[in-house]
Write a protein that holds these residues in place. Structure first.
Motif, PDB file in Angstrom:
ATOM      1  N   HIS A 178       0.863  -1.181   0.000  1.00 42.28           N
ATOM      2  CA  HIS A 178       0.000   0.000   0.000  1.00 42.28           C
ATOM      3  C   HIS A 178       0.904   1.238   0.000  1.00 42.28           C
ATOM      4  CE1 HIS A 178      -3.288  -2.672   1.129  1.00 42.28           C
ATOM      5  NE2 HIS A 178      -2.537  -3.141   2.107  1.00 42.28           N
ATOM      6  N   VAL A 179       0.575   2.202  -0.851  1.00 47.51           N
ATOM      7  CA  VAL A 179       1.447   3.383  -0.956  1.00 47.51           C
ATOM      8  C   VAL A 179       0.711   4.640  -0.480  1.00 47.51           C
ATOM      9  CG1 VAL A 179       2.875   4.778  -2.494  1.00 47.51           C
ATOM     10  CG2 VAL A 179       2.637   2.324  -2.916  1.00 47.51           C
ATOM     11  N   LEU A 180       1.262   5.268   0.529  1.00 47.14           N
ATOM     12  CA  LEU A 180       0.677   6.510   1.064  1.00 47.14           C
ATOM     13  C   LEU A 180       1.275   7.720   0.379  1.00 47.14           C
ATOM     14  CD1 LEU A 180       0.998   6.416   4.940  1.00 47.14           C
ATOM     15  CD2 LEU A 180      -1.075   6.159   3.601  1.00 47.14           C
ATOM     16  N   PRO A 181       0.530   8.815   0.251  1.00 45.21           N
ATOM     17  CA  PRO A 181       1.171  10.031  -0.269  1.00 45.21           C
ATOM     18  C   PRO A 181       2.223  10.537   0.719  1.00 45.21           C
ATOM     19  CG  PRO A 181      -1.119  10.455   0.401  1.00 45.21           C
ATOM     20  CD  PRO A 181      -0.884   8.989   0.573  1.00 45.21           C
ATOM     21  N   TYR A 182       3.407  10.846   0.221  1.00 44.16           N
ATOM     22  CA  TYR A 182       4.437  11.431   1.098  1.00 44.16           C
ATOM     23  C   TYR A 182       4.179  12.934   1.194  1.00 44.16           C
ATOM     24  CZ  TYR A 182       8.808  12.580   3.299  1.00 44.16           C
ATOM     25  OH  TYR A 182       9.739  13.041   4.200  1.00 44.16           O
ATOM     26  N   PRO A 183       4.278  13.513   2.380  1.00 46.35           N
ATOM     27  CA  PRO A 183       3.969  14.941   2.533  1.00 46.35           C
ATOM     28  C   PRO A 183       5.066  15.851   1.973  1.00 46.35           C
ATOM     29  CG  PRO A 183       4.697  14.031   4.632  1.00 46.35           C
ATOM     30  CD  PRO A 183       4.657  12.881   3.664  1.00 46.35           C
ATOM     31  N   ASN A 184       4.965  16.128   0.696  1.00 44.16           N
ATOM     32  CA  ASN A 184       5.953  16.987   0.028  1.00 44.16           C
ATOM     33  C   ASN A 184       5.374  18.406  -0.059  1.00 44.16           C
ATOM     34  OD1 ASN A 184       7.611  18.331  -1.742  1.00 44.16           O
ATOM     35  ND2 ASN A 184       7.780  16.636  -3.208  1.00 44.16           N
ATOM     36  N   ALA A 185       5.744  19.239   0.899  1.00 45.34           N
ATOM     37  CA  ALA A 185       5.142  20.570   1.027  1.00 45.34           C
ATOM     38  C   ALA A 185       5.329  21.404  -0.239  1.00 45.34           C
ATOM     39  CB  ALA A 185       5.745  21.297   2.223  1.00 45.34           C
ATOM     40  N   TYR A 186       6.503  21.300  -0.859  1.00 46.34           N
ATOM     41  CA  TYR A 186       6.805  22.116  -2.042  1.00 46.34           C
ATOM     42  C   TYR A 186       5.916  21.759  -3.226  1.00 46.34           C
ATOM     43  CZ  TYR A 186       9.582  24.243  -5.792  1.00 46.34           C
ATOM     44  OH  TYR A 186      10.000  24.982  -6.863  1.00 46.34           O
ATOM     45  N   ARG A 187       5.510  20.499  -3.296  1.00 43.13           N
ATOM     46  CA  ARG A 187       4.721  20.044  -4.441  1.00 43.13           C
ATOM     47  C   ARG A 187       3.245  19.847  -4.094  1.00 43.13           C
ATOM     48  NH1 ARG A 187       6.939  21.312  -8.856  1.00 43.13           N
ATOM     49  NH2 ARG A 187       9.177  21.031  -8.904  1.00 43.13           N
ATOM     50  N   ALA A 193       0.913  22.213   5.680  1.00 42.32           N
ATOM     51  CA  ALA A 193      -0.250  21.735   6.446  1.00 42.32           C
ATOM     52  C   ALA A 193      -1.118  20.814   5.584  1.00 42.32           C
ATOM     53  CB  ALA A 193      -1.064  22.916   6.954  1.00 42.32           C
ATOM     54  N   GLY A 194      -1.340  21.225   4.335  1.00 39.22           N
ATOM     55  CA  GLY A 194      -2.184  20.429   3.439  1.00 39.22           C
ATOM     56  C   GLY A 194      -1.557  19.073   3.148  1.00 39.22           C
ATOM     57  N   ALA A 195      -0.237  19.076   2.946  1.00 38.93           N
ATOM     58  CA  ALA A 195       0.455  17.822   2.634  1.00 38.93           C
ATOM     59  C   ALA A 195       0.371  16.862   3.812  1.00 38.93           C
ATOM     60  CB  ALA A 195       1.917  18.113   2.294  1.00 38.93           C
ATOM     61  N   MET A 196       0.576  17.411   4.995  1.00 32.63           N
ATOM     62  CA  MET A 196       0.551  16.560   6.193  1.00 32.63           C
ATOM     63  C   MET A 196      -0.857  16.010   6.423  1.00 32.63           C
ATOM     64  SD  MET A 196       1.993  17.445   9.921  1.00 32.63           S
ATOM     65  CE  MET A 196       1.159  17.101  11.450  1.00 32.63           C
ATOM     66  N   GLU A 197      -1.831  16.879   6.233  1.00 32.10           N
ATOM     67  CA  GLU A 197      -3.222  16.452   6.444  1.00 32.10           C
ATOM     68  C   GLU A 197      -3.581  15.300   5.497  1.00 32.10           C
ATOM     69  OE1 GLU A 197      -5.715  19.989   6.884  1.00 32.10           O
ATOM     70  OE2 GLU A 197      -7.275  18.774   5.892  1.00 32.10           O
ATOM     71  N   GLU A 198      -3.160  15.450   4.247  1.00 32.43           N
ATOM     72  CA  GLU A 198      -3.473  14.410   3.267  1.00 32.43           C
ATOM     73  C   GLU A 198      -2.839  13.068   3.657  1.00 32.43           C
ATOM     74  OE1 GLU A 198      -1.971  15.024  -0.676  1.00 32.43           O
ATOM     75  OE2 GLU A 198      -3.119  13.341  -1.480  1.00 32.43           O
ATOM     76  N   THR A 199      -1.580  13.120   4.055  1.00 36.02           N
ATOM     77  CA  THR A 199      -0.876  11.883   4.445  1.00 36.02           C
ATOM     78  C   THR A 199      -1.580  11.227   5.627  1.00 36.02           C
ATOM     79  OG1 THR A 199       1.232  12.741   3.683  1.00 36.02           O
ATOM     80  CG2 THR A 199       1.326  10.980   5.311  1.00 36.02           C
ATOM     81  N   LEU A 200      -1.866  12.024   6.649  1.00 37.10           N
ATOM     82  CA  LEU A 200      -2.445  11.444   7.859  1.00 37.10           C
ATOM     83  C   LEU A 200      -3.864  10.922   7.600  1.00 37.10           C
ATOM     84  CD1 LEU A 200      -1.111  13.941  10.554  1.00 37.10           C
ATOM     85  CD2 LEU A 200      -0.243  11.659   9.980  1.00 37.10           C
ATOM     86  N   ALA A 201      -4.628  11.659   6.801  1.00 38.85           N
ATOM     87  CA  ALA A 201      -5.993  11.202   6.498  1.00 38.85           C
ATOM     88  C   ALA A 201      -5.937   9.897   5.697  1.00 38.85           C
ATOM     89  CB  ALA A 201      -6.740  12.283   5.723  1.00 38.85           C
ATOM     90  N   SER A 202      -4.995   9.809   4.741  1.00 39.42           N
ATOM     91  CA  SER A 202      -4.867   8.579   3.946  1.00 39.42           C
ATOM     92  C   SER A 202      -4.465   7.415   4.829  1.00 39.42           C
ATOM     93  CB  SER A 202      -3.813   8.727   2.850  1.00 39.42           C
ATOM     94  OG  SER A 202      -4.080   9.828   2.072  1.00 39.42           O
ATOM     95  N   LEU A 203      -3.542   7.680   5.753  1.00 36.68           N
ATOM     96  CA  LEU A 203      -3.080   6.598   6.627  1.00 36.68           C
ATOM     97  C   LEU A 203      -4.229   6.120   7.511  1.00 36.68           C
ATOM     98  CD1 LEU A 203      -0.944   4.743   7.790  1.00 36.68           C
ATOM     99  CD2 LEU A 203      -0.149   6.613   9.252  1.00 36.68           C
ATOM    100  N   ARG A 204      -4.961   7.081   8.061  1.00 34.86           N
ATOM    101  CA  ARG A 204      -6.082   6.689   8.934  1.00 34.86           C
ATOM    102  C   ARG A 204      -7.116   5.870   8.146  1.00 34.86           C
ATOM    103  NH1 ARG A 204      -8.082   7.625  13.853  1.00 34.86           N
ATOM    104  NH2 ARG A 204      -6.716   9.293  14.505  1.00 34.86           N
TER     105      ARG A 204
END
Ligand code: PLP
Length: 455
Positions: A178-187, A193-204
């Protein structure tokens, strides 16, 4: 009889196949052949000096040809060069295991040695897999990894790798992950904040639906290295670790690149007080001298394997050179030097210095992002700064900058359009100044003057 450069270059072309290298390109020019090292300099056969600006692939700590490290190997050599760990021990391997446990994040109490980061990762994923089987929960057998992850080049490590250029061709022979989005703030359009939120929501979400079939999550803590030195938003690793705990999934921290002071703490996990269930170390463990890696495990993981032989819970894995005494002796000497010289604290001071110097590049038209954690630094070059438009890979801008840097007296390797600056931890401010000057000149020469452009 000594061998001349010309003879060695011919032998090189005839017989040596280099890693991560297109040999057609390599053979088109005269090879760089290193003859010796001193401090943070490497010298080629013609006597030209180069700063080791990438720590000989991210592993050098105290520099080259360090008397204390040389002596540790010589002394051990006078006793025994190698003896196996299969069913027996040797003096430095026992001492190093004890030392690693003392400096590792809390809870990691057992050490399994191997000889490369990739083998350390194989061991971690096999341990995680067998851990659940030994506990009678065989359904927990898959892995979660992160987009653009790199964990080494053996088949298990490639299975949990996610860099298309390196890994896709092997997909048919790999196990899926399973591949989670890596929180790449620049991209990420939402920034940090958005990158981190996406990663954590996907993981949950993934854990919510699949935790009962997942053995472990593997992550490069705080800094994803080979994808382009991408630093996680603060707090992200801690949250990920919390989710793993909440849903009963093991956390494997791959500290192969980040361990031993590189990020400004002994281990990147320490930056967020994270205690993984399994941790892999390699590279800097021996100060960059010899190939020793280790997989550290908690008592809980170890206990799942601890049983009467007939129960068949033994971890049937090992390598010929596991726990090599010369490697373990030099690792002990390197860790001693790190303490005596307060290397980890020094990294923070030196990192602040490098950040100040590199900030001068931030406004340059093609410098998109300067990412740094401790002395792990990546400079992402872009065609169009405002739109963050990447250069086409065929322009090889990263390669050209590194070629120009080499001409100017510094060695490093790019990661696509990201120029890597990972100096030995022992490098002084004056040495950093000189290296950053070379780096900046090389970037300017390629970006502004088109240095190395074909045609
Ligand atoms: N894991 C990470 C995070 C790495 O960066 C690397 C190598 O760069 C590895 C594993 C593989 O280590 P090795 O090259 O020693 O097999």
């Amino acid at each position: 009889m000594t061998t001349s450069y010309e003879q060695l270059a011919a032998m090189n072309k005839a017989h040596l196949w280099h890693p991560f290298t297109q040999m057609k390109d390599y053979n088109a020019s005269d090879p760089l052949i290193i003859e010796r090292g001193e401090g943070i300099m490497l010298y080629d056969m013609q006597g030209r000096a180069y700063y080791d600006g990438f720590s000989s692939v991210w592993l050098n700590v105290h520099g080259h040809n360090v008397p204390e490290l040389n002596q540790a190997i010589a002394e051990q050599l006078g006793r025994v060069a190698h003896s196996t760990l299969l069913g027996m021990a040797n003096v430095p391997a026992v001492q190093l295991a004890e030392k690693l446990v003392r400096i590792a994040p809390e809870g990691l109490t057992k050490v399994f040695f191997s000889d490369a980061g990739a083998t350390g990762v194989e061991i971690a994923i096999k341990m995680a897999f067998q851990y659940w089987r030994n506990r009678g929960i065989p359904g927990k057998s898959s892995f979660i990894t992160m987009n653009q992850a790199y964990h080494g080049d053996t088949i298990g490590a490639v299975s949990i790798g996610a860099i298309p250029l390196y890994h896709d061709i092997f997909r048919p022979m790999l196990f899926p992950a399973h591949v989670l989005p890596y929180p790449n703030a620049y991209r990420h359009e939402g920034g940090s904040a958005g990158a981190m939120e996406e990663t954590l929501a996907s993981l949950r979400a993934l854990l919510e639906s699949r935790a009962d079939e997942v053995a472990a999550l593997i992550v490069e803590p705080i800094v994803q290295g080979a994808s382009g030195i991408i630093v996680m938003p603060p707090g992200c690793l801690r949250e990920m670790a919390g989710l793993c705990r909440e849903y009963g999934v093991l956390l494997i921290a791959d500290e192969v690149a980040t361990g031993f002071g590189r990020t400004g703490a002994m281990f990147a996990c320490d930056l967020e007080d994270v205690s993984p269930d399994l941790m892999v170390v390699g590279k800097g463990l021996t100060g960059g001298y010899l190939p020793v890696a280790a997989t550290l495990a908690t008592e809980e993981v170890y206990d799942a394997f601890y049983a009467d032989y007939a129960e068949q819970k033994t971890f049937f894995h090992g390598h010929s050179y596991t726990g090599n005494p010369l490697g373990c002796a030099v690792a002990l000497a390197s860790l001693k030097l790190m303490e005596e010289r307060d290397i980890v604290q020094g990294v923070n001071k030196k990192a602040a210095f490098a950040a100040r110097r590199l900030s001068a590049l931030a406004d340059w038209p093609h410098v998109g992002d300067i990412r740094q954690q401790g002395l792990m630094i990546g400079i992402e070059l872009v065609r169009e700064k405002a739109a963050r438009e990447p250069y086409d890979w065929a322009e090889r801008v990263g390669v050209r900058v590194c070629q120009r840097a080499r001409e100017l007296g510094m060695l490093t390797r790019p990661l696509g359009n990201v120029v890597v600056f990972i100096p030995p931890l022992a490098s002084t401010e004056a040495e950093q100044e000189a290296m950053i000057h070379i780096l900046a000149t090389a970037i300017r020469d390629v970006m502004e003057f088109g240095w190395g452009r074909e045609g």
